[in-house]
Design a protein around this motif. Structure first.
Motif, PDB file in Angstrom:
ATOM      1  N   LEU A  40      36.328 -16.082  14.067  1.00 16.33           N
ATOM      2  CA  LEU A  40      34.992 -15.698  13.363  1.00 16.33           C
ATOM      3  C   LEU A  40      34.921 -14.199  12.954  1.00 16.33           C
ATOM      4  N   MET A  41      35.778 -13.348  13.560  1.00 17.70           N
ATOM      5  CA  MET A  41      35.504 -11.937  13.520  1.00 17.70           C
ATOM      6  C   MET A  41      35.815 -11.452  11.972  1.00 17.70           C
ATOM      7  N   LYS A  42      35.016 -10.658  11.287  1.00 16.84           N
ATOM      8  CA  LYS A  42      35.210 -10.390   9.907  1.00 16.84           C
ATOM      9  C   LYS A  42      35.199  -8.718   9.793  1.00 16.84           C
ATOM     10  N   GLU A  43      35.997  -8.302   8.932  1.00 18.89           N
ATOM     11  CA  GLU A  43      35.837  -6.765   8.637  1.00 18.89           C
ATOM     12  C   GLU A  43      34.756  -6.134   8.986  1.00 18.89           C
ATOM     13  N   GLY A  44      34.441  -5.181   9.712  1.00 27.16           N
ATOM     14  CA  GLY A  44      33.165  -4.403   9.976  1.00 27.16           C
ATOM     15  C   GLY A  44      32.496  -4.938  10.957  1.00 27.16           C
ATOM     16  N   ASP A  45      32.746  -6.120  11.574  1.00 28.13           N
ATOM     17  CA  ASP A  45      31.893  -6.543  12.871  1.00 28.13           C
ATOM     18  C   ASP A  45      32.172  -5.764  13.893  1.00 28.13           C
ATOM     19  N   LEU A  46      31.142  -5.466  14.848  1.00 25.44           N
ATOM     20  CA  LEU A  46      31.233  -4.619  15.911  1.00 25.44           C
ATOM     21  C   LEU A  46      31.292  -5.392  17.214  1.00 25.44           C
ATOM     22  N   VAL A  47      31.927  -4.876  18.193  1.00 24.29           N
ATOM     23  CA  VAL A  47      32.704  -5.699  19.170  1.00 24.29           C
ATOM     24  C   VAL A  47      32.394  -4.752  20.561  1.00 24.29           C
ATOM     25  N   LEU A  48      31.783  -5.171  21.534  1.00 23.22           N
ATOM     26  CA  LEU A  48      31.525  -4.351  22.822  1.00 23.22           C
ATOM     27  C   LEU A  48      33.012  -4.537  23.427  1.00 23.22           C
ATOM     28  N   PHE A  49      33.298  -3.538  24.312  1.00 29.68           N
ATOM     29  CA  PHE A  49      34.513  -3.564  25.076  1.00 29.68           C
ATOM     30  C   PHE A  49      33.932  -3.586  26.397  1.00 29.68           C
ATOM     31  N   TYR A  50      34.565  -4.650  27.047  1.00 28.56           N
ATOM     32  CA  TYR A  50      33.991  -5.007  28.582  1.00 28.56           C
ATOM     33  C   TYR A  50      35.427  -4.622  29.528  1.00 28.56           C
ATOM     34  N   HIS A  51      35.277  -3.846  30.738  1.00 24.63           N
ATOM     35  CA  HIS A  51      36.409  -3.763  31.646  1.00 24.63           C
ATOM     36  C   HIS A  51      36.082  -4.980  32.573  1.00 24.63           C
ATOM     37  N   SER A  52      37.087  -5.660  32.538  1.00 20.12           N
ATOM     38  CA  SER A  52      36.932  -7.048  33.706  1.00 20.12           C
ATOM     39  C   SER A  52      37.610  -6.770  34.936  1.00 20.12           C
ATOM     40  N   ASN A  53      37.370  -7.393  36.034  1.00 24.80           N
ATOM     41  CA  ASN A  53      38.061  -7.318  37.395  1.00 24.80           C
ATOM     42  C   ASN A  53      37.769  -5.914  37.860  1.00 24.80           C
ATOM     43  N   GLU A  54      38.115  -4.986  37.585  1.00 25.17           N
ATOM     44  CA  GLU A  54      38.019  -3.810  37.988  1.00 25.17           C
ATOM     45  C   GLU A  54      36.799  -3.112  37.233  1.00 25.17           C
ATOM     46  N   GLY A  55      35.589  -2.660  37.872  1.00 19.92           N
ATOM     47  CA  GLY A  55      34.539  -1.960  37.093  1.00 19.92           C
ATOM     48  C   GLY A  55      33.569  -3.009  36.659  1.00 19.92           C
ATOM     49  N   LYS A  56      33.815  -3.989  36.081  1.00 20.58           N
ATOM     50  CA  LYS A  56      33.054  -4.844  35.510  1.00 20.58           C
ATOM     51  C   LYS A  56      31.712  -4.418  34.869  1.00 20.58           C
ATOM     52  N   HIS A  57      32.109  -3.941  33.825  1.00 25.99           N
ATOM     53  CA  HIS A  57      31.143  -3.093  32.872  1.00 25.99           C
ATOM     54  C   HIS A  57      31.400  -2.975  31.269  1.00 25.99           C
ATOM     55  N   VAL A  58      30.369  -2.757  30.485  1.00 25.67           N
ATOM     56  CA  VAL A  58      30.490  -2.599  29.347  1.00 25.67           C
ATOM     57  C   VAL A  58      30.804  -1.057  29.099  1.00 25.67           C
ATOM     58  N   VAL A  59      31.944  -0.575  28.300  1.00 29.07           N
ATOM     59  CA  VAL A  59      32.211   0.867  28.095  1.00 29.07           C
ATOM     60  C   VAL A  59      32.125   1.504  26.981  1.00 29.07           C
ATOM     61  N   GLY A  60      32.300   0.484  25.908  1.00 29.25           N
ATOM     62  CA  GLY A  60      32.257   1.284  24.540  1.00 29.25           C
ATOM     63  C   GLY A  60      32.175   0.127  23.229  1.00 29.25           C
ATOM     64  N   ILE A  61      32.064   0.568  22.100  1.00 30.49           N
ATOM     65  CA  ILE A  61      31.925  -0.203  20.979  1.00 30.49           C
ATOM     66  C   ILE A  61      33.224   0.144  20.218  1.00 30.49           C
ATOM     67  N   ALA A  62      33.619  -1.151  19.607  1.00 30.22           N
ATOM     68  CA  ALA A  62      34.655  -1.250  18.617  1.00 30.22           C
ATOM     69  C   ALA A  62      34.514  -1.656  17.186  1.00 30.22           C
ATOM     70  N   LYS A  63      35.207  -1.767  16.551  1.00 32.81           N
ATOM     71  CA  LYS A  63      35.005  -2.135  14.984  1.00 32.81           C
ATOM     72  C   LYS A  63      36.050  -3.117  14.540  1.00 32.81           C
ATOM     73  N   VAL A  64      35.945  -4.386  13.915  1.00 32.44           N
ATOM     74  CA  VAL A  64      37.172  -5.019  13.265  1.00 32.44           C
ATOM     75  C   VAL A  64      37.514  -4.274  12.156  1.00 32.44           C
ATOM     76  N   VAL A  65      38.786  -4.001  11.987  1.00 31.57           N
ATOM     77  CA  VAL A  65      39.312  -3.486  10.791  1.00 31.57           C
ATOM     78  C   VAL A  65      40.429  -4.046  10.101  1.00 31.57           C
ATOM     79  N   ARG A  66      40.787  -5.552  10.771  1.00 32.85           N
ATOM     80  CA  ARG A  66      41.543  -6.370  10.147  1.00 32.85           C
ATOM     81  C   ARG A  66      41.218  -7.872  10.797  1.00 32.85           C
ATOM     82  N   GLU A  67      41.032  -8.723   9.774  1.00 27.76           N
ATOM     83  CA  GLU A  67      40.892 -10.161  10.147  1.00 27.76           C
ATOM     84  C   GLU A  67      41.945 -10.727  11.011  1.00 27.76           C
TER      85      GLU A  67
END
Length: 134
Positions: A40-67
């Motif tokens: 479903l991801m399209k170029e330009g969509d924004l993505v939250l980056f979540y650390h799982s297991n250790e930390g368990k927190h959203v740490v940053g924002i990424a962008k889709v640059v290739r579908e």
């Protein structure tokens, strides 16, 4: 624009490593629902980056640059990847506990389907998490 959240165990691939790399393909997804979310991801969509297991927190924002395209780590045509670049580190990581405590986020997949590694978010959910991390 669409919004998503991806999960990674920091010892396998951390936000810090992602920032050093500057770009990555999101591989290793072996769940059909998560794979469908990658598609479903399209170029330009924004993505939250979540650390799982250790930390368990959203740490940053990424962008889709290739579908989506064939996952280069496997010959199985069922699996795909997308290319992501880091955009911004959250000032304050947003913990899973904070997400669970926020009434407006009670229905997101991070809460309801804890094992899902790639999930779609509504714009309001994405914005709320960003607000919590500022």
């Amino acid at each position: 624009m669409n919004y998503f959240l991806v999960k990674s165990e920091p010892f396998k691939y951390s936000w810090e490593q992602f920032n050093k790399d500057g770009r990555t393909f999101w591989d290793g997804v072996r769940n059909y629902q998560a794979r469908n979310n990658l598609k479903l991801m399209k170029e330009g969509d924004l993505v939250l980056f979540y650390h799982s297991n250790e930390g368990k927190h959203v740490v940053g924002i990424a962008k889709v640059v290739r579908e989506f395209y064939q996952d280069p780590t496997t010959d199985d045509a069922n699996w795909v990847v997308v290319d992501l670049v880091p955009v911004e580190t959250l000032k304050n990581p947003v913990t899973l506990e904070q997400v669970k405590a926020e009434e407006s986020l009670k229905d997101i997949s991070l809460v309801r389907q804890g094992r899902l590694s790639v999930m779609e978010l509504k714009a309001t959910e994405f914005d709320k998490i960003l607000e919590m991390g500022s």
